[in-house]
Design a protein around this motif. Sequence first.
Motif, mmCIF file in Angstrom:
data_model
loop_
_atom_site.group_PDB
_atom_site.id
_atom_site.type_symbol
_atom_site.label_atom_id
_atom_site.label_comp_id
_atom_site.label_asym_id
_atom_site.label_seq_id
_atom_site.Cartn_x
_atom_site.Cartn_y
_atom_site.Cartn_z
ATOM 1 N N GLN A 190 -6.734 1.615 -6.822
ATOM 2 C CA GLN A 190 -6.349 2.911 -6.266
ATOM 3 C C GLN A 190 -7.479 3.523 -5.439
ATOM 4 O O GLN A 190 -8.623 3.081 -5.487
ATOM 5 N N ASN B 137 0.882 -1.168 0.000
ATOM 6 C CA ASN B 137 0.000 0.000 0.000
ATOM 7 C C ASN B 137 0.918 1.215 0.000
ATOM 8 O O ASN B 137 1.730 1.370 0.912
ATOM 9 N N GLU B 138 0.798 2.077 -1.008
ATOM 10 C CA GLU B 138 1.750 3.190 -1.052
ATOM 11 C C GLU B 138 1.153 4.415 -1.735
ATOM 12 O O GLU B 138 0.264 4.324 -2.570
ATOM 13 N N ILE B 139 1.667 5.545 -1.288
ATOM 14 C CA ILE B 139 1.372 6.821 -1.927
ATOM 15 C C ILE B 139 2.680 7.534 -2.269
ATOM 16 O O ILE B 139 2.690 8.635 -2.776
ATOM 17 N N TRP C 49 -3.428 6.830 -3.090
ATOM 18 C CA TRP C 49 -2.914 5.530 -2.656
ATOM 19 C C TRP C 49 -3.162 4.474 -3.719
ATOM 20 O O TRP C 49 -4.146 4.538 -4.457
ATOM 21 N N THR D 2 -5.094 2.743 4.819
ATOM 22 C CA THR D 2 -4.230 1.848 5.571
ATOM 23 C C THR D 2 -4.901 1.499 6.889
ATOM 24 O O THR D 2 -5.274 2.375 7.663
ATOM 25 N N THR E 224 -2.541 0.005 -4.293
ATOM 26 C CA THR E 224 -2.089 -1.282 -3.746
ATOM 27 C C THR E 224 -1.670 -2.195 -4.895
ATOM 28 O O THR E 224 -2.197 -2.101 -6.004
#
Length: 602
Positions: free
Chosen positions: A491, A402-404, A411, A535, A413
């Motif tokens: 997203q 999971n990132e931004i 975000w 998250t 995944t």
Amino acid sequence: MRNGKNMTKRRFGTLAGSLLLGSLMAGCGAEPAPEQVASQEQQLAEAPAQGAPVLENLEFIPSQTPSAFTPGLLRARLAEGEQAAQIELTGDDGKPLALRDDGLNGDEKAGDGLFSGFGIVDLDEHRKTQERIATFQKESTEPLTVATFADRELVRESPLFPLPADIFAPGRIIPLPTTGIARAVNPSKSLIINHSSVVGDPTRTWDPCTSTGNPNGVWTFKHLMTEMANTVSPAPAFTERWLRQWLTTQSVNGRPVPSRSLMATQILNAWPRLSTGELDLNRSPFKLVAIVNRLDLGRGNGGPYGTSGAGELRFVFSVMNSTTCVRPYNGFLVIFEYGVPQNQCAQVKTWAQSWLALSNPLLPLGSSAYNTQLQNLTQQVVLRNMAPGKPNGSAINQVRTNEIMLTTPWWETREFRLFSSAANPRNFTTTTPAPGQLVEHVTVRTPFDLFNNTATLTSFLTTNNAAILAGTHDVPLDYGATLNFLGAFPQMPTNGFFWNAPNLNTVPNGFNARHKFSLNTCNGCHARETSTNFTHVGVTGGLSPFLATGMANMNTPYNVTDPVSGQVRSFFEIRERAQHLDSAANQSCVIRRFDRPVAFAH
């Protein structure tokens, strides 16, 4: 479920009947089943497990003085709407048995809906359960209850009473309900562990901000990647090959997954390297922020005849900035999700008991003794060759991110699995597949985002309506004439993201079908359906309100207003996990037959 008048016809007695009305309900849903590759232990596939039919109740008539191996007659009824030629169980002696409604072998009357068969039940264990219930009743200032859940919502809560002691005698009808005492579990010690004295243990973890700890510790990113790679390739090369997939556009299930050039500048270029040019895993930028016990994901997916598995063990890592050490608005989380390689009931029970033992008030969270016991559990899963039938012998099911950091402003995944040539190649990227490597994969039960708010989704909700409402649906690679339906890289373009479809009034029970479908997608579960900002475990280890509410008090509902129907849904996520853990740890194997697979992959 059938009404109370019908229940009185089942000859369970007044006390037993009141127990069964509340405690013999089974949850619904289906977790992903193991991939049909070289072994049944292969990593999870997209198709849900086809669970055994739901039971409404189960009872036992011992033929001799109750003991740990009591022979006798087992009888059961199916829940309303369920059908089966026979009910398959595993007795407490580990042997399979079948209950039939054919008027033979102890069955009183063919076709009356009461299935019967002879088997072994551990009545000593069942008796201890009743004594334990009585003890908790005495120690509690509030009534002891058992809850029934469906899709993380509380369906009903019923009083939990111990059976009378004199019922344990030859010829007596002894109800075998499923129970679990949630209050016996300390969730911060046995379910979600994010205390600094654990995730910052200097002998087991590494802190990339301060360059302190043990870079070879058993809870480090290096240790997990090294054991996962096994002998397929050196761990530094294994790790870099995985991360470099972000640098080129991938094709997963026939659609492009865009490249993210910031992987180079934000992570790979900043990562210290050895003189050989390899990544220095001793100085990995990944910091452990949580260890999570997901025993609940194993329900109905373990040993034979519908018994439970041990679910998953998860490690959550955050990429840390060496200057600020946290990234509250620019995070990158990696979640290692292992399938616990314990499937038979006795194994699962021991596993559950070990996790429950961590809740012992005399065992301080983060103490040397606590961390040692936790290490003993985690090493049973993460070490190489713990799952010989899976790629690399690793128990890993999938690695999710999971990132931004790479996809600002929203975000995203992604999911990765160890590639096996026996798996359906369409599940993986076609760019870099190689046996035993972490390769980008479709995301379970989540279509490509382009299908949100489309007639295709309305059609899917209608065609799969019964399965969606029951929690047993799957999202296939293709849907009818629609190719490449199952997605990748879901997203969250807005904080309030959810899956929706036009003309829900044409879909049977359309508002509930929409919610259940959306809740079981990656970005629905991590966004509006649970009022979460993508998250559930954050970059510093903090929990979303969806989890934190129950961690603080398991009896406090977390209320979310449905974004479409306006219905208020009350979730008790942590209480459900705690109740299942206690039940798995303290009940005989035959009673585990009540466990139902859950749909959640998150």
